[in-house]
Each structure stands twice: as structure tokens, then as C-alpha cells.
Design a protein around this motif. Sequence first.
Motif, short mmCIF file in Angstrom:
data_model
loop_
_atom_site.label_atom_id
_atom_site.label_comp_id
_atom_site.label_asym_id
_atom_site.label_seq_id
_atom_site.Cartn_x
_atom_site.Cartn_y
_atom_site.Cartn_z
N PHE A 30 0.87 -1.13 0.03
CA PHE A 30 0.08 -0.11 -0.04
C PHE A 30 0.98 1.10 0.05
O PHE A 30 0.62 2.03 -0.51
CB PHE A 30 -0.91 0.01 1.07
CG PHE A 30 -1.97 0.92 1.08
CD1 PHE A 30 -2.99 0.92 0.21
CD2 PHE A 30 -1.78 2.21 1.72
CE1 PHE A 30 -4.09 1.88 0.28
CE2 PHE A 30 -2.77 3.30 1.52
CZ PHE A 30 -3.91 3.03 0.69
N SER A 31 2.09 1.24 0.76
CA SER A 31 3.08 2.35 0.67
C SER A 31 3.39 2.69 -0.49
O SER A 31 3.76 3.68 -0.99
CB SER A 31 4.12 2.11 1.74
OG SER A 31 4.83 1.20 1.37
N ASP A 32 3.43 1.84 -1.74
CA ASP A 32 3.81 2.14 -3.31
C ASP A 32 2.54 2.99 -3.80
O ASP A 32 2.83 3.48 -4.78
CB ASP A 32 3.88 0.85 -3.96
CG ASP A 32 5.08 -0.11 -3.28
OD1 ASP A 32 6.17 0.51 -2.95
OD2 ASP A 32 4.99 -1.24 -3.56
N ILE A 33 1.33 2.83 -3.11
CA ILE A 33 0.41 3.45 -3.82
C ILE A 33 -0.12 5.03 -3.24
O ILE A 33 -0.49 5.86 -3.85
CB ILE A 33 -1.03 2.70 -3.64
CG1 ILE A 33 -0.84 1.12 -4.41
CG2 ILE A 33 -2.27 3.23 -3.96
CD1 ILE A 33 -1.86 0.27 -3.86
N GLY A 40 -6.72 11.44 1.67
CA GLY A 40 -6.45 10.83 2.87
C GLY A 40 -6.74 9.45 2.69
O GLY A 40 -7.58 8.75 2.06
N GLU A 41 -5.75 8.76 3.12
CA GLU A 41 -5.79 7.19 2.96
C GLU A 41 -6.95 6.63 3.50
O GLU A 41 -7.56 5.66 2.93
CB GLU A 41 -4.49 6.63 3.74
CG GLU A 41 -3.18 6.89 3.30
CD GLU A 41 -1.93 6.33 3.88
OE1 GLU A 41 -2.17 5.24 4.42
OE2 GLU A 41 -0.88 6.92 3.78
N CYS A 42 -7.31 6.81 4.78
CA CYS A 42 -8.45 6.44 5.15
C CYS A 42 -9.94 6.47 4.39
O CYS A 42 -10.40 5.64 4.05
CB CYS A 42 -8.72 6.65 6.61
SG CYS A 42 -7.48 6.05 7.85
N TYR A 47 -13.39 4.60 0.07
CA TYR A 47 -14.15 4.78 -1.25
C TYR A 47 -13.49 3.89 -2.41
O TYR A 47 -14.65 3.26 -3.01
CB TYR A 47 -13.86 6.27 -1.77
CG TYR A 47 -14.38 6.69 -2.85
CD1 TYR A 47 -15.85 6.97 -2.72
CD2 TYR A 47 -14.23 6.33 -4.36
CE1 TYR A 47 -16.75 7.61 -3.87
CE2 TYR A 47 -15.07 6.73 -5.25
CZ TYR A 47 -16.19 7.52 -5.04
OH TYR A 47 -17.06 7.74 -6.08
N PHE A 48 -12.33 3.28 -2.14
CA PHE A 48 -12.05 2.16 -3.13
C PHE A 48 -12.86 0.96 -3.06
O PHE A 48 -13.28 0.28 -4.04
CB PHE A 48 -10.55 1.81 -2.82
CG PHE A 48 -9.73 1.14 -4.03
CD1 PHE A 48 -9.23 1.61 -5.20
CD2 PHE A 48 -9.74 -0.22 -3.61
CE1 PHE A 48 -8.73 0.77 -6.02
CE2 PHE A 48 -9.49 -1.07 -4.97
CZ PHE A 48 -8.75 -0.57 -6.12
N PHE A 54 -13.85 -4.34 -3.10
CA PHE A 54 -12.71 -5.07 -2.48
C PHE A 54 -11.58 -4.03 -1.90
O PHE A 54 -11.82 -2.93 -2.44
CB PHE A 54 -11.69 -5.90 -3.68
CG PHE A 54 -12.37 -6.94 -4.23
CD1 PHE A 54 -12.92 -7.90 -3.68
CD2 PHE A 54 -12.98 -6.83 -5.40
CE1 PHE A 54 -13.65 -9.09 -4.12
CE2 PHE A 54 -13.77 -7.54 -5.97
CZ PHE A 54 -14.14 -8.85 -5.52
N SER A 55 -10.97 -4.12 -1.09
CA SER A 55 -9.91 -3.51 -0.75
C SER A 55 -8.74 -3.22 -1.58
O SER A 55 -8.85 -4.14 -2.71
CB SER A 55 -9.31 -4.06 0.95
OG SER A 55 -8.29 -5.00 0.64
N VAL A 56 -7.73 -2.20 -1.47
CA VAL A 56 -6.87 -2.39 -2.40
C VAL A 56 -5.97 -3.61 -2.74
O VAL A 56 -5.73 -3.91 -3.91
CB VAL A 56 -5.96 -0.81 -2.22
CG1 VAL A 56 -4.72 -0.71 -3.14
CG2 VAL A 56 -6.65 0.29 -2.18
N MET A 57 -5.51 -4.09 -1.52
CA MET A 57 -4.86 -5.12 -1.72
C MET A 57 -5.59 -6.27 -2.14
O MET A 57 -4.95 -7.22 -3.14
CB MET A 57 -4.05 -5.52 -0.32
CG MET A 57 -3.18 -4.34 0.10
SD MET A 57 -2.08 -3.71 -1.36
CE MET A 57 -0.95 -4.75 -1.85
#
Length: 116
Positions: A30-33, A40-42, A47-48, A54-57
Motif C-alpha cells: 500500500f505504501s507504493d500507492i 487521505g488514506e482512510c 471509497y476504493f 474489494f480493499s486495494v490489496m
Amino acid sequence: MNRKDNAVYISNVNKVRSFLEQSYLGNVRFSDITPLIDIGECNFKKYFKKETGFSVMQYFKRYKIQKSMELIKGGRFTFTQISVFLGYDSVHCFSRQFKAVTGMSPTEYKTKVRYK
């Protein structure tokens, strides 16, 4: 959420999806994204998930498995070659993740597509 905010969220989701889909040959954290997103990340994570289900990962893992299914269906590569090609640590990690996503092992999937 107003239209402007919605457009920002959609733009961020599209950027990240594109990045993930271009990066499926390796490993992504996730740190690459985070450098790609303007919010904000949260909020982005929520929203993703709302947009993709699905979660990003999870999205990334499922995309990699989708690509592996295409390679298996093509019949040109072994499972070991596919696992290396897609950046898995081992064929066993690949097989476990394949089964977790599809409900069947790579061998079961290969047999299924061969006899369709």
C-alpha cells in the motif's frame, strides 16, 4: 459528497487501479500507492472498497489471479513459471492464493478449462 469531491475520489480510484493493473508482475505494498492519491488514506480506502467491492490489496491479489487464469488457460507455462512470472515467492504461495480467490487449485482450474 458533492460532485467535485466525487470526481476526485473517482480519479484517485482510477489512478490506483491502473497502477495495480500495470504492476501485476511484481509485488505491491500500500505504501507504493500512497504517492498516487490526493486524498487521505482512510477515506481513499473506504471509497476504493465502495467502488470496487474489494480493499486495494484484495483487488490487486484478485487481478493477479485473473492474469494467472489467462496464462493457465493458454497452456504454455507451468504453474511454477506462472508463479515466478507474477512475482510470487513460491509456487505454493501462488497455489494457496489461487485457491483462496477461485475456490479451486490451479490444477483443478486447468482441468476444468481443458475439458470445456
